[in-house]
Design an enzyme around this catalytic site. Structure first.
Site, PDB file in Angstrom:
ATOM      1  N   ASP A   1      -7.277   4.222 -11.724  1.00 59.14           N
ATOM      2  CA  ASP A   1      -7.945   3.007 -12.195  1.00 59.14           C
ATOM      3  C   ASP A   1      -7.203   1.781 -11.687  1.00 59.14           C
ATOM      4  OD1 ASP A   1      -5.631   2.951 -13.776  1.00 59.14           O
ATOM      5  OD2 ASP A   1      -6.649   3.639 -15.569  1.00 59.14           O
TER       6      ASP A   1
ATOM      7  N   GLU B   1     -13.077   3.317 -21.950  1.00 52.36           N
ATOM      8  CA  GLU B   1     -12.846   2.831 -23.306  1.00 52.36           C
ATOM      9  C   GLU B   1     -13.780   3.528 -24.304  1.00 52.36           C
ATOM     10  OE1 GLU B   1     -10.254   1.270 -23.614  1.00 52.36           O
ATOM     11  OE2 GLU B   1     -10.034  -0.471 -22.320  1.00 52.36           O
TER      12      GLU B   1
ATOM     13  N   ASN C   1      -6.306   3.815 -28.389  1.00 60.03           N
ATOM     14  CA  ASN C   1      -7.694   3.899 -28.856  1.00 60.03           C
ATOM     15  C   ASN C   1      -8.389   5.159 -28.330  1.00 60.03           C
ATOM     16  OD1 ASN C   1      -7.975   3.265 -26.182  1.00 60.03           O
ATOM     17  ND2 ASN C   1      -9.063   1.340 -26.488  1.00 60.03           N
TER      18      ASN C   1
ATOM     19  N   HIS D   1      -8.478   6.051 -25.151  1.00 63.19           N
ATOM     20  CA  HIS D   1      -9.045   5.935 -23.799  1.00 63.19           C
ATOM     21  C   HIS D   1      -8.306   6.830 -22.812  1.00 63.19           C
ATOM     22  CE1 HIS D   1      -6.403   2.252 -22.391  1.00 63.19           C
ATOM     23  NE2 HIS D   1      -5.803   3.381 -22.149  1.00 63.19           N
TER      24      HIS D   1
END
Length: 242
Positions: A68, A144, A137, A139
């Site tokens: 990413d 996300e 979270n 991810h």
């Protein structure tokens, strides 16, 4: 199949993750591998560099795929995924430019750039190995909460938690407007997936990833449905499960 392994320390965890990378290359020297940037894999990178220097790991035929990138950043930008990987792994190993596939997060058309990555990965035959960290979270990469499990490479709108945690890679406050990332479907289609986690802060998210509901609101839960997933953690990251 989900394999869950707990190691006493971060150093033991890092060596175990390096073992998986090396065994993949021994089985398939021209493997297509994706390794993450950030703090969690640094110990694994140190171990891989050491084994390379000792002649125990050969990266000369493999292809490395970047996971990413922050939109607008390139390899010369401090804190970018590309810069961190160059510093921590690719340059010390001596990867040639033709062995490396990265997003161009400065492209005028980011959706077309994601399609370029999708096509290139398809032509390579997909990922043989992907190693991932896990976000607070849940991810994976910059996928996300709420990202479809069917998503290939795509432009990502960043969760506020990701923007906050991402500041640790920069010397001062940095505006992060979005990201480009391999998709969750790339991860599900990888022949082997390794999820690494270290430290007490990651204990609740690891517990949820391996024991919680499989849901797109917590992307890391997909490890429960992968055909060959290994979750490798140190004792602190496993503390909510022990």
């Amino acid at each position: 199949m989900l394999e869950f392994q707990v190691y006493p320390t971060y150093e033991h965890l890092s060596r175990a993750a390096a073992d998986v990378v090396v065994s993949t290359l021994q089985t398939k020297p021209d493997a297509v591998i994706c390794l993450p940037s950030g703090s969690t894999p640094v110990g694994m990178f140190r171990e891989l560099i050491l084994r390379h220097e000792q002649g125990l790991a050969d990266f000369s035929q493999c292809t490395f795929v970047g996971l990413d990138e922050w939109i607008g950043m390139g390899p010369e930008d401090e804190g970018s995924g590309h810069q961190l990987l160059d510093r921590d792994f690719l340059h010390p190993i001596g990867f040639r430019s033709e062995q490396v596939l990265f997003f161009d997060a400065r492209a005028d058309d980011l959706h077309a750039e994601c399609e370029r990555i999708n096509r290139a990965l398809e032509e390579l035959g997909g990922l043989d190995l992907i190693v991932l960290g896990i976000g607070m979270n849940g991810h994976l990469g910059l996928n996300e909460p709420g990202t479809s499990f069917d998503t290939y490479a795509h432009v990502s709108e960043l969760d506020p938690i990701t923007i906050e945690v991402g500041q640790k890679y920069f010397q001062g406050p940095t505006t992060l407007t979005g990201g480009v990332t391999l998709g969750l479907r790339h991860m599900m289609e990888a022949r082997r997936l390794v999820l690494m986690a270290s430290g007490e802060a990651k204990a609740p998210v690891i517990a949820r990833a391996v024991n919680g509901e499989v849901t797109e609101t917590f992307p890391a839960s997909l490890v429960q449905e992968h055909s060959d997933a290994w979750v490798l953690v140190d004792a602190d990251a496993a503390s909510a499960l022990l």
